[in-house]
Every structure is written in structure tokens, then in C-alpha cells.
Design an enzyme around this catalytic site. Structure first.
Site, PDB file in Angstrom:
ATOM      1  CB  CYS A  92      -0.922   0.015   1.215  1.00 16.03           C
ATOM      2  SG  CYS A  92      -2.031  -1.394   1.278  1.00 16.03           S
ATOM      3  CB  CYS A 101      -3.624   3.036   8.630  1.00 17.24           C
ATOM      4  SG  CYS A 101      -2.773   3.882   9.959  1.00 17.24           S
TER       5      CYS A 101
HETATM    6  S1  SF4 Z   1      -2.726  -3.132   7.026  1.00 15.47           S
HETATM    7 FE1  SF4 Z   1      -3.428  -1.389   5.788  1.00 15.47          FE
HETATM    8  S2  SF4 Z   1      -1.545  -0.539   4.952  1.00 15.47           S
HETATM    9 FE2  SF4 Z   1      -1.076  -2.661   5.666  1.00 15.47          FE
HETATM   10  S3  SF4 Z   1      -1.404  -4.005   3.879  1.00 15.47           S
HETATM   11 FE3  SF4 Z   1      -3.316  -3.915   5.022  1.00 15.47          FE
HETATM   12  S4  SF4 Z   1      -4.464  -2.245   3.978  1.00 15.47           S
HETATM   13 FE4  SF4 Z   1      -2.344  -2.019   3.435  1.00 15.47          FE
END
Ligand code: SF4
Length: 236
Positions: free
Chosen positions: A206, A228
Site C-alpha cells: 500500500c 490507516c
Molecule cells: S494493514 Fe493497511 S496498509 Fe497494511 S497491507 Fe493492510 S491495507 Fe495495506
């Protein structure tokens, strides 16, 4: 630990605003003792906070949210910072491994539902960790993005059961340039991904390099998602 009345936030905020970041951390340690914790993802501001605490002799615990999806470079950088500063940063991990999450929610949940993925791999683990803290120290800065422009220095955040935990952003009024200048002056390294165009570094799936927009423009490319949820979902 001294009992703090939330009604004192304006007064305490004004007092802390007049102090240098290291003295804000000193206040945190003197007020909360081992119930204070520095949360870091090893971005430049986090490295500054860890260095300030260490060099001031403030034994404040530190933790990082290890989602299992961090860049290998970030994990190597964590080890390097621990070695340089002579500290240990605790890994706070999700309940499920990436493979277990895939079995339950399908592969690569972050591609379909990053909100859910962040909830499982970041927000819930942080929430569990906050039960062990009364003060969460974070590296948010107001100049990072429009969403963070009004970030307070001192505030209340919420644990998953709705109870209060104090939150301090000791570098909230520092600019990106000032943080970089501190790192240079003290010979401190940065995550090598920054030399490859990454300006804010989270989970590998991400995070993209970016030269446009604000510092966090490279997070969740393709989604209308800016945070997030660590800071927005716990806000009071
Ligand atoms: S926790 Fe959030 S930032 Fe990490 S991979 Fe999953 S969606 Fe992406």
C-alpha cells in the site's frame, strides 16, 4: 502516575507548547512513567523522538506495529536503529498471520478492502496494546497532510472499550525540513526507501513512491484513503 483531568488539556497543552520536544518527553516520562509508550514506524520523526528520549536518559518504552507486510528494508532499518540507539522496539502484531487472514477473508485483502485490512492488522493490535499504556507518544506532524493540519499536541484517544488514553505528539509543530535537519546534525540514518522516492512508508502493498502532493500522497494509491485509522479511529 499522576491523575490527569481531561479538563486540564488546554492548560497542559499551552504549557507543553512552550517546551522543546525533549522537555515534552521528559514531562511524559515524569508524569506517566512506564505507562508511556512511543509508537513508531521508523519514519524520520519517529527516529528523532527515539533519539531525543535516549540521549536525555528517558527510558520510555517503544513499540512498532509489525503488520507482517512491512518492506524488508523497513525491518532491516528497525534493527539498525535499535543497534545505533541501544534500544529494543517491541513488535506489536496482529492476531492472525497474513496467511490466516487470506484463508479467512481471501487473498490480498488490501486490494479489495484496505479499511478492513488496516482494521485487522493495525487498528486492533494498537487497541490491544493501548490497554498497557496511559500515554501514547506518536510522531504526527501538522505539515504532513491536510488531514493532519490541526493535530493537537496533547489530546485524549480511546481504547477499544472507550476508555481514555492520553496522546502526545511531541514533534507536532516541527516541519519535515526541521526533522531532516535534526537527523543530519546527529548523523542519524533514514529508511533507505526514502532515497528511492518513498516519502511516507507503511506496508509494502500500500505504499508507492511519489513526487507529487503531500508527504502521504503515496499511501494507498488507487484508493480514496488517507489514513490507516490508527489516529482517526482512536480520536476522541
Ligand atoms: S494493514 Fe493497511 S496498509 Fe497494511 S497491507 Fe493492510 S491495507 Fe495495506
Amino acid at each position: 502516575m499522576a491523575e490527569l483531568d481531561p479538563a486540564r488539556i488546554p492548560e497542559l497543552d499551552a504549557h507543553l507548547s512552550s517546551l522543546a520536544p525533549v522537555d515534552r518527553l521528559r514531562w511524559a516520562h515524569e508524569t506517566f512513567g512506564d505507562r508511556a509508550g512511543i509508537g513508531t514506524s521508523f519514519q524520520p520523526a519517529g527516529v528523532v523522538i527515539l533519539h531525543l528520549a535516549k540521549t536525555a536518559g528517558l527510558p520510555i518504552r517503544a513499540f512498532t506495529l509489525n503488520t507482517g507486510l512491512l518492506f524488508p528494508e523497513t525491518l532491516t532499518f528497525k534493527t539498525e536503529i535499535e543497534r545505533i540507539l541501544g534500544i529494543v522496539v517491541d513488535d506489536v502484531e496482529p492476531e492472525r498471520t497474513v496467511e490466516q487472514q487470506a484463508a479467512e477473508h481471501g487473498a490480498e485483502l488490501w486490494k479489495r478492502d484496505p479499511e478492513k485490512c488496516c482494521e485487522l492488522r493495525k487498528v486492533q493490535p494498537l487497541g490491544r496494546h493501548l490497554f498497557g499504556l496511559d500515554l501514547w507518544i506518536s510522531g504526527l506532524r501538522r505539515d504532513q497532510s491536510a488531514e493532519r493540519a490541526s493535530t493537537p499536541l496533547l489530546s485524549l484517544a480511546g481504547r477499544p472499550d472507550g476508555s481514555d488514553v492520553w496522546k502526545l505528539n511531541p514533534l507536532v509543530d516541527w516541519t519535515r525540513e526541521r526533522v531532516q535537519e535534526y537527523l543530519s546534525r546527529h548523523g542519524l540514518p533514514h529508511n533507505p526507501l526514502m532515497d528511492r522516492g518513498y516519502r511516507s512508508i507503511g506496508c509494502a502493498p500500500c505504499t508507492a513512491p511519489t513526487s507529487a502532493g503531500n508527504e502521504r500522497a503515496g499511501r494507498w494509491p488507487g484508493f480514496d484513503k488517507k489514513e490507516c485509522g490508527l489516529h482517526t479511529r482512536t480520536r476522541k
